[in-house]
Scaffold this motif. Structure first.
Motif, PDB file in Angstrom:
ATOM      1  N   VAL A   1       0.837  -9.115   9.084  1.00  0.00           N
ATOM      2  CA  VAL A   1       1.904  -8.455   8.333  1.00  0.00           C
ATOM      3  C   VAL A   1       1.335  -7.295   7.518  1.00  0.00           C
ATOM      4  CG1 VAL A   1       3.450 -10.449   8.196  1.00  0.00           C
ATOM      5  CG2 VAL A   1       1.619 -10.196   6.506  1.00  0.00           C
ATOM      6  N   SER A   2       2.207  -6.393   7.109  1.00  0.00           N
ATOM      7  CA  SER A   2       1.797  -5.209   6.349  1.00  0.00           C
ATOM      8  C   SER A   2       2.047  -5.399   4.859  1.00  0.00           C
ATOM      9  CB  SER A   2       2.572  -3.981   6.847  1.00  0.00           C
ATOM     10  OG  SER A   2       2.352  -2.864   6.014  1.00  0.00           O
ATOM     11  N   ASN A   3       1.239  -4.729   4.052  1.00  0.00           N
ATOM     12  CA  ASN A   3       1.422  -4.736   2.591  1.00  0.00           C
ATOM     13  C   ASN A   3       2.279  -3.571   2.096  1.00  0.00           C
ATOM     14  OD1 ASN A   3      -1.813  -5.566   2.970  1.00  0.00           O
ATOM     15  ND2 ASN A   3      -0.658  -6.928   1.622  1.00  0.00           N
ATOM     16  N   ALA A   4       2.632  -2.645   2.980  1.00  0.00           N
ATOM     17  CA  ALA A   4       3.300  -1.416   2.544  1.00  0.00           C
ATOM     18  C   ALA A   4       4.651  -1.695   1.889  1.00  0.00           C
ATOM     19  CB  ALA A   4       3.473  -0.471   3.729  1.00  0.00           C
ATOM     20  N   HIS A   5       4.834  -1.165   0.681  1.00  0.00           N
ATOM     21  CA  HIS A   5       6.092  -1.320  -0.047  1.00  0.00           C
ATOM     22  C   HIS A   5       7.043  -0.153   0.194  1.00  0.00           C
ATOM     23  CE1 HIS A   5       3.813  -4.383  -2.148  1.00  0.00           C
ATOM     24  NE2 HIS A   5       4.884  -4.749  -2.814  1.00  0.00           N
ATOM     25  N   PHE A   6       6.488   0.970   0.651  1.00  0.00           N
ATOM     26  CA  PHE A   6       7.287   2.172   0.838  1.00  0.00           C
ATOM     27  C   PHE A   6       6.984   2.814   2.195  1.00  0.00           C
ATOM     28  CE2 PHE A   6       6.450   1.660  -3.706  1.00  0.00           C
ATOM     29  CZ  PHE A   6       7.754   1.613  -4.202  1.00  0.00           C
TER      30      PHE A   6
ATOM     31  N   PRO B   1      -3.584  -6.289   5.651  1.00  0.00           N
ATOM     32  CA  PRO B   1      -4.738  -5.409   5.416  1.00  0.00           C
ATOM     33  C   PRO B   1      -5.387  -5.611   4.052  1.00  0.00           C
ATOM     34  CG  PRO B   1      -3.015  -4.180   6.514  1.00  0.00           C
ATOM     35  CD  PRO B   1      -2.426  -5.530   6.180  1.00  0.00           C
ATOM     36  N   GLU B   2      -4.582  -5.836   3.027  1.00  0.00           N
ATOM     37  CA  GLU B   2      -5.109  -5.971   1.666  1.00  0.00           C
ATOM     38  C   GLU B   2      -5.123  -7.406   1.160  1.00  0.00           C
ATOM     39  OE1 GLU B   2      -2.736  -3.354  -0.752  1.00  0.00           O
ATOM     40  OE2 GLU B   2      -2.814  -1.778   0.769  1.00  0.00           O
ATOM     41  N   GLY B   3      -4.485  -8.330   1.892  1.00  0.00           N
ATOM     42  CA  GLY B   3      -4.330  -9.682   1.408  1.00  0.00           C
ATOM     43  C   GLY B   3      -3.300  -9.741   0.291  1.00  0.00           C
TER      44      GLY B   3
END
Length: 221
Positions: free
Chosen positions: A4-9, A43-45
């Motif tokens: 999964v991705s950490n991107a918020h935007f 990617p960032e946990g």
């Protein structure tokens, strides 16, 4: 292993996005009922942004109020914590944020291809999650999607006049086709799944449980 991705935007904008909660739970539930353990890596946990939560849908409510499940969502693993030998499959989950930070993450690429090549595992994706597999390469240097039947969210179904679309770093369907893959999909809001060897991909959230079922069938064999 759910990726999964950490991107918020969306990209460099302030347009919010997130991981499709629907796509997580509809696949997760199938694996859990079949007796599998699911881990999450990003990617960032850590915590991930969630989108498309509908608590009037029973399976959403079930997992939203499941403390152990939500703990896992809040504490996703970092790539360096992952031992590919422990996993039978990787599954790239969609949502708009799957377009950012996953496809170009070298550590995640190595995990996925180790599961696939070193441990004879499955690579799977659904909807925008298919963005995560476009850059995967085999040991002989070819793109994983070359010569393969692939599904995901088609470029033509994006609202290409909207600001979010202008943030996309690449287009899923176009990139797969440019790399020698065949891209297949059905009408909007209908499920579509492609199985090509140990690569299993789906078009949208309606395809999530079907992708999981195909994966379980293959794992049981």
């Amino acid at each position: 292993l759910f990726i999964v991705s950490n991107a918020h935007f969306h990209g460099e904008s302030k347009l919010p996005t997130g991981v499709s909660f629907s796509e997580i739970v509809k696949a997760y539930d199938k694996f859990k009922l079949a007796g599998y353990t699911v881990d999450f890596v990003s990617p960032e946990g850590g915590a991930i942004p969630l989108a498309y939560i509908n608590t009037s849908e029973q399976i959403h409510k079930q997992y939203l109020y499941d403390a152990n499940f939500m703990y896992a969502i809040k504490h996703t693993l970092k790539p360096k914590q992952i031992d590919p030998a422990k996993y039978l499959a990787v599954h790239y989950v969609g949502g708009g944020n799957a377009m950012y930070g996953v496809a170009d993450n070298n550590e995640i690429q190595k995990i996925a291809m180790s599961v696939y090549e070193d441990h004879n595992g499955i690579v799977s994706s659904v909807c925008h999650g298919t963005a995560g597999i476009v850059n995967l390469k085999t040991k002989d240097g070819n793109y994983l999607v070359t010569g393969k039947r692939i599904s995901g969210y088609p470029d033509s179904y994006e609202n290409q006049t909207r600001d979010y679309f202008k943030q996309f770093p690449f287009l899923i369907q176009k990139t797969i086709e440019n790399r020698g893959g065949e891209f297949f999909f059905s009408a909007r809001n209908t499920p579509h799944v492609e199985v090509d060897g140990r690569i299993i991909t789906g078009q949208n959230h309606l395809s999530s449980p079907l992708v999981a079922e195909k994966m379980i069938e293959m794992l049981e064999r």
